[in-house]
Design a protein around this motif. Structure first.
Motif, PDB file in Angstrom:
ATOM      1  N   TRP A 174      47.380 -11.493  -9.611  1.00  0.00           N
ATOM      2  CA  TRP A 174      47.516 -12.834  -9.057  1.00  0.00           C
ATOM      3  C   TRP A 174      47.608 -12.864  -7.530  1.00  0.00           C
ATOM      4  N   LYS A 205      47.206 -18.091 -14.816  1.00  0.00           N
ATOM      5  CA  LYS A 205      48.109 -17.538 -13.803  1.00  0.00           C
ATOM      6  C   LYS A 205      49.064 -16.525 -14.435  1.00  0.00           C
ATOM      7  N   LYS A 210      47.843 -22.615 -16.186  1.00  0.00           N
ATOM      8  CA  LYS A 210      49.149 -21.968 -16.351  1.00  0.00           C
ATOM      9  C   LYS A 210      49.012 -20.657 -17.127  1.00  0.00           C
ATOM     10  N   GLU A 214      49.316 -12.634 -13.362  1.00  0.00           N
ATOM     11  CA  GLU A 214      50.592 -12.081 -12.887  1.00  0.00           C
ATOM     12  C   GLU A 214      50.979 -10.869 -13.722  1.00  0.00           C
ATOM     13  N   PRO A 253      46.965 -24.336 -11.563  1.00  0.00           N
ATOM     14  CA  PRO A 253      47.966 -23.425 -12.151  1.00  0.00           C
ATOM     15  C   PRO A 253      49.366 -24.006 -12.321  1.00  0.00           C
ATOM     16  N   GLU A 310      45.203 -15.394  -5.427  1.00  0.00           N
ATOM     17  CA  GLU A 310      45.860 -16.703  -5.374  1.00  0.00           C
ATOM     18  C   GLU A 310      45.213 -17.637  -4.363  1.00  0.00           C
TER      19      GLU A 310
END
Length: 264
Positions: free
Chosen positions: A169, A160, A157, A164, A150, A173
């Motif tokens: 997330w 994630k 990226k 979010e 991530p 995580e």
């Protein structure tokens, strides 16, 4: 005259190659200098391999492609790795090399678009409604969520960012298996080492061992854009023609077949 670090690396590579060929009693073949070397995001492999076969079949010179995460490729370019064309899976890593004056700006453009999806093993596929409040941690049942790293890999990226935006997330995580590339994340799910994964739509299409169970809405993450450019130290006389071929109507079907959107 000041010689750059990249130039010194090229000189060293060329000298070593010439020395080897000399010892072997061989001349340096001129055609080797005409080969187009491409650094491309791992998610492009199937589409780009097929496009390259068509290019070569029509008389284009050989194309050598190095596939990896865009972050790794950008760092290699920065370190002086010899290449002619860079295709990144996000705008950030292209900007990274462009800011270091390593691309020919007049050749830089947005080439393709993609989407990210949630995948699982083919024989365990059940639709998942990807929305705020989704209990993704519950779906994992203690297993790992495969995705690109991530912090650096573009697919990771994007994944994630989407999680979010959906408020998911924090709950997953610690369960993330951050892979070195999106294809590595795909393999974790395909081999049954992770129950779910987040990959590009095009990667899911390329692996018969996985199934898409949900698609992330485009407003949950930044636009997934693949930029392309010729590198500033390209030595191939065919680089410009090859780039134009990739952006042409002749090559478009190879990318569309794999699920990419060709940007005009």
């Amino acid at each position: 005259m000041t010689i750059s670090r990249r130039s010194l690396i090229r000189i060293a590579i060329a000298s070593a190659t010439a020395a080897f060929l000399s010892l072997a009693g061989l001349a340096t073949p001129a055609v080797a200098q005409e080969k187009v070397t491409v650094f491309a995001a791992a998610s492009m492999k199937n589409a780009l391999d097929n496009a390259n076969k068509a290019w070569s079949a029509k008389g284009g010179r050989a194309v050598a492609v190095s596939y990896a995460a865009s972050s790794a490729l950008a760092k290699q370019i920065e370190s002086g790795a010899p290449a002619d064309i860079f295709i990144s899976a996000d705008l950030d890593w292209m900007k990274y090399v462009a800011d270091k004056k390593l691309v020919k700006e007049e050749t830089r453009s947005n080439f393709l678009a993609n989407r990210i999806v949630l995948i699982t093993a083919k024989d365990k596929a059940a639709p998942v409604d990807i929305k705020p409040g989704l209990d993704l941690a519950g779906l994992l049942k203690g297993g790992r969520l495969a995705m690109g790293e991530p912090s650096s890999v573009p697919a990771g990226k994007y994944g994630k960012a989407a999680l979010e935006k959906l408020g998911i997330w924090a709950s997953v995580e610690k369960s993330v298996a951050g892979a070195e590339s999106v294809r590595a994340a795909l393999a974790l799910v395909s081999r049954g080492e992770a129950p779910y994964g987040i990959v590009y739509q095009t990667d899911a299409t390329a692996d018969p061992g996985v199934a898409v169970v949900g698609t992330f809405q485009e407003d949950t993450h930044p636009p997934i854009i693949y930029p392309i450019a010729i590198l500033s130290e390209s030595r191939s006389s065919d680089a410009a023609a090859y780039l134009e071929y990739l952006k042409s109507e002749k090559a478009a079907p190879f990318f569309e077949k794999e699920g990419f959107t060709v940007l005009k």
